[in-house]
Design a protein around this motif. Structure first.
Motif, PDB file in Angstrom:
ATOM      1  N   GLU A  96       0.887  -1.279  -0.208  1.00 25.53           N
ATOM      2  CA  GLU A  96      -0.016  -0.006   0.117  1.00 25.53           C
ATOM      3  C   GLU A  96       0.953   1.165   0.024  1.00 25.53           C
ATOM      4  O   GLU A  96       1.672   1.236   0.731  1.00 25.53           O
ATOM      5  CB  GLU A  96      -1.125   0.075   1.388  1.00 25.53           C
ATOM      6  CG  GLU A  96      -1.878  -1.059   1.126  1.00 25.53           C
ATOM      7  CD  GLU A  96      -1.373  -2.444   1.703  1.00 25.53           C
ATOM      8  OE1 GLU A  96      -0.321  -2.389   2.494  1.00 25.53           O
ATOM      9  OE2 GLU A  96      -1.872  -3.485   1.363  1.00 25.53           O
ATOM     10  N   THR A 101       0.906   5.779  -0.370  1.00 23.66           N
ATOM     11  CA  THR A 101       0.225   7.089  -0.325  1.00 23.66           C
ATOM     12  C   THR A 101       0.605   7.829  -1.319  1.00 23.66           C
ATOM     13  O   THR A 101       1.755   7.958  -1.560  1.00 23.66           O
ATOM     14  CB  THR A 101       0.574   7.583   1.387  1.00 23.66           C
ATOM     15  OG1 THR A 101       0.225   6.514   2.172  1.00 23.66           O
ATOM     16  CG2 THR A 101      -0.324   8.952   1.412  1.00 23.66           C
ATOM     17  N   PRO A 130      -1.798   8.744 -13.454  1.00 23.41           N
ATOM     18  CA  PRO A 130      -3.083   8.202 -13.057  1.00 23.41           C
ATOM     19  C   PRO A 130      -3.801   7.594 -14.172  1.00 23.41           C
ATOM     20  O   PRO A 130      -4.830   6.471 -13.840  1.00 23.41           O
ATOM     21  CB  PRO A 130      -3.930   9.576 -13.118  1.00 23.41           C
ATOM     22  CG  PRO A 130      -2.822  10.548 -12.699  1.00 23.41           C
ATOM     23  CD  PRO A 130      -1.772  10.103 -13.640  1.00 23.41           C
ATOM     24  N   VAL A 151      -3.320   3.722 -13.220  1.00 18.94           N
ATOM     25  CA  VAL A 151      -4.000   3.190 -11.970  1.00 18.94           C
ATOM     26  C   VAL A 151      -5.443   2.141 -12.366  1.00 18.94           C
ATOM     27  O   VAL A 151      -5.918   2.835 -13.084  1.00 18.94           O
ATOM     28  CB  VAL A 151      -4.508   4.325 -11.038  1.00 18.94           C
ATOM     29  CG1 VAL A 151      -5.177   3.686  -9.970  1.00 18.94           C
ATOM     30  CG2 VAL A 151      -3.123   4.813 -10.614  1.00 18.94           C
ATOM     31  N   THR A 152      -5.312   0.892 -12.175  1.00 20.55           N
ATOM     32  CA  THR A 152      -6.368   0.058 -12.713  1.00 20.55           C
ATOM     33  C   THR A 152      -7.753   0.557 -11.782  1.00 20.55           C
ATOM     34  O   THR A 152      -7.770   1.127 -10.884  1.00 20.55           O
ATOM     35  CB  THR A 152      -6.073  -1.380 -12.409  1.00 20.55           C
ATOM     36  OG1 THR A 152      -6.217  -1.470 -10.905  1.00 20.55           O
ATOM     37  CG2 THR A 152      -4.797  -1.744 -13.102  1.00 20.55           C
ATOM     38  N   PRO A 153      -8.942  -0.070 -12.175  1.00 17.42           N
ATOM     39  CA  PRO A 153     -10.015   0.048 -11.429  1.00 17.42           C
ATOM     40  C   PRO A 153     -10.134  -0.429  -9.959  1.00 17.42           C
ATOM     41  O   PRO A 153     -10.738   0.077  -9.315  1.00 17.42           O
ATOM     42  CB  PRO A 153     -10.925  -0.423 -12.244  1.00 17.42           C
ATOM     43  CG  PRO A 153     -10.516  -0.671 -13.728  1.00 17.42           C
ATOM     44  CD  PRO A 153      -9.190  -0.602 -13.515  1.00 17.42           C
ATOM     45  N   GLN A 154      -9.085  -1.215  -9.782  1.00 14.79           N
ATOM     46  CA  GLN A 154      -9.145  -2.001  -8.481  1.00 14.79           C
ATOM     47  C   GLN A 154      -7.825  -1.086  -7.458  1.00 14.79           C
ATOM     48  O   GLN A 154      -7.751  -1.682  -6.557  1.00 14.79           O
ATOM     49  CB  GLN A 154      -8.516  -3.265  -8.655  1.00 14.79           C
ATOM     50  CG  GLN A 154      -9.401  -4.473  -9.065  1.00 14.79           C
ATOM     51  CD  GLN A 154      -9.699  -4.418 -10.664  1.00 14.79           C
ATOM     52  OE1 GLN A 154      -8.641  -3.772 -11.137  1.00 14.79           O
ATOM     53  NE2 GLN A 154     -10.640  -4.636 -11.432  1.00 14.79           N
ATOM     54  N   ASN A 155      -7.550   0.264  -8.316  1.00 15.48           N
ATOM     55  CA  ASN A 155      -6.695   0.992  -7.424  1.00 15.48           C
ATOM     56  C   ASN A 155      -5.399   0.581  -7.195  1.00 15.48           C
ATOM     57  O   ASN A 155      -4.708   0.588  -6.122  1.00 15.48           O
ATOM     58  CB  ASN A 155      -7.267   1.538  -6.254  1.00 15.48           C
ATOM     59  CG  ASN A 155      -6.833   2.914  -5.685  1.00 15.48           C
ATOM     60  OD1 ASN A 155      -6.248   3.850  -6.545  1.00 15.48           O
ATOM     61  ND2 ASN A 155      -6.795   3.249  -4.552  1.00 15.48           N
ATOM     62  N   THR A 156      -4.691  -0.466  -8.226  1.00 17.89           N
ATOM     63  CA  THR A 156      -3.541  -0.941  -7.996  1.00 17.89           C
ATOM     64  C   THR A 156      -2.763  -0.355  -9.210  1.00 17.89           C
ATOM     65  O   THR A 156      -3.422   0.008 -10.406  1.00 17.89           O
ATOM     66  CB  THR A 156      -3.670  -2.478  -8.229  1.00 17.89           C
ATOM     67  OG1 THR A 156      -4.202  -2.829  -9.451  1.00 17.89           O
ATOM     68  CG2 THR A 156      -4.462  -2.850  -7.092  1.00 17.89           C
TER      69      THR A 156
END
Length: 109
Positions: A26, A28, A63, A66-71
């Motif tokens: 993870e 930030t 941006p 960044v995938t739809p899964q936020n990865t």
């Protein structure tokens, strides 16, 4: 009258460590650049092989990546800075003794 003397010293040592580590880390968003790119930082601590392993990552991502899964894959991080370190008995055994490090710091080659 005669005298002979002979001394023989021998020693060997070795340590090896090999890890394959796959993890989700993870991060930030610490800043948004003027062009919209995201400056990220994150870290993880894992207990492995009786020692603590630390993984730190920082860099810049688009941006759009960044995938739809936020990865995002690590291969899509620009200006990536990855640090993998640790402590414990394996790291202590693998560390070069201080006197050897001193002489190597003086050796020009």
């Amino acid at each position: 009258m005669g005298a002979n003397s002979s001394q023989k010293y021998g020693g060997t040592g070795a340590t090896t460590q090999s890890n394959t580590f796959t993890a989700t880390l993870e991060v930030t968003v610490v800043r948004v650049q003027g062009n919209g790119n995201l400056v990220i930082e994150g870290s993880k601590e894992v207990l492995l092989n009786g020692g603590h392993e630390y993984i730190r990552v920082a860099g810049v991502v688009r941006p759009a990546d960044v995938t739809p899964q936020n990865t995002i894959l690590s291969t899509q991080i620009a200006d990536a800075r990855v640090e993998y370190s640790g402590n414990g008995s394996i790291y202590s055994a693998a560390r070069m003794p201080w006197l050897a490090r001193f002489f190597l710091s003086l050796w020009p080659f």
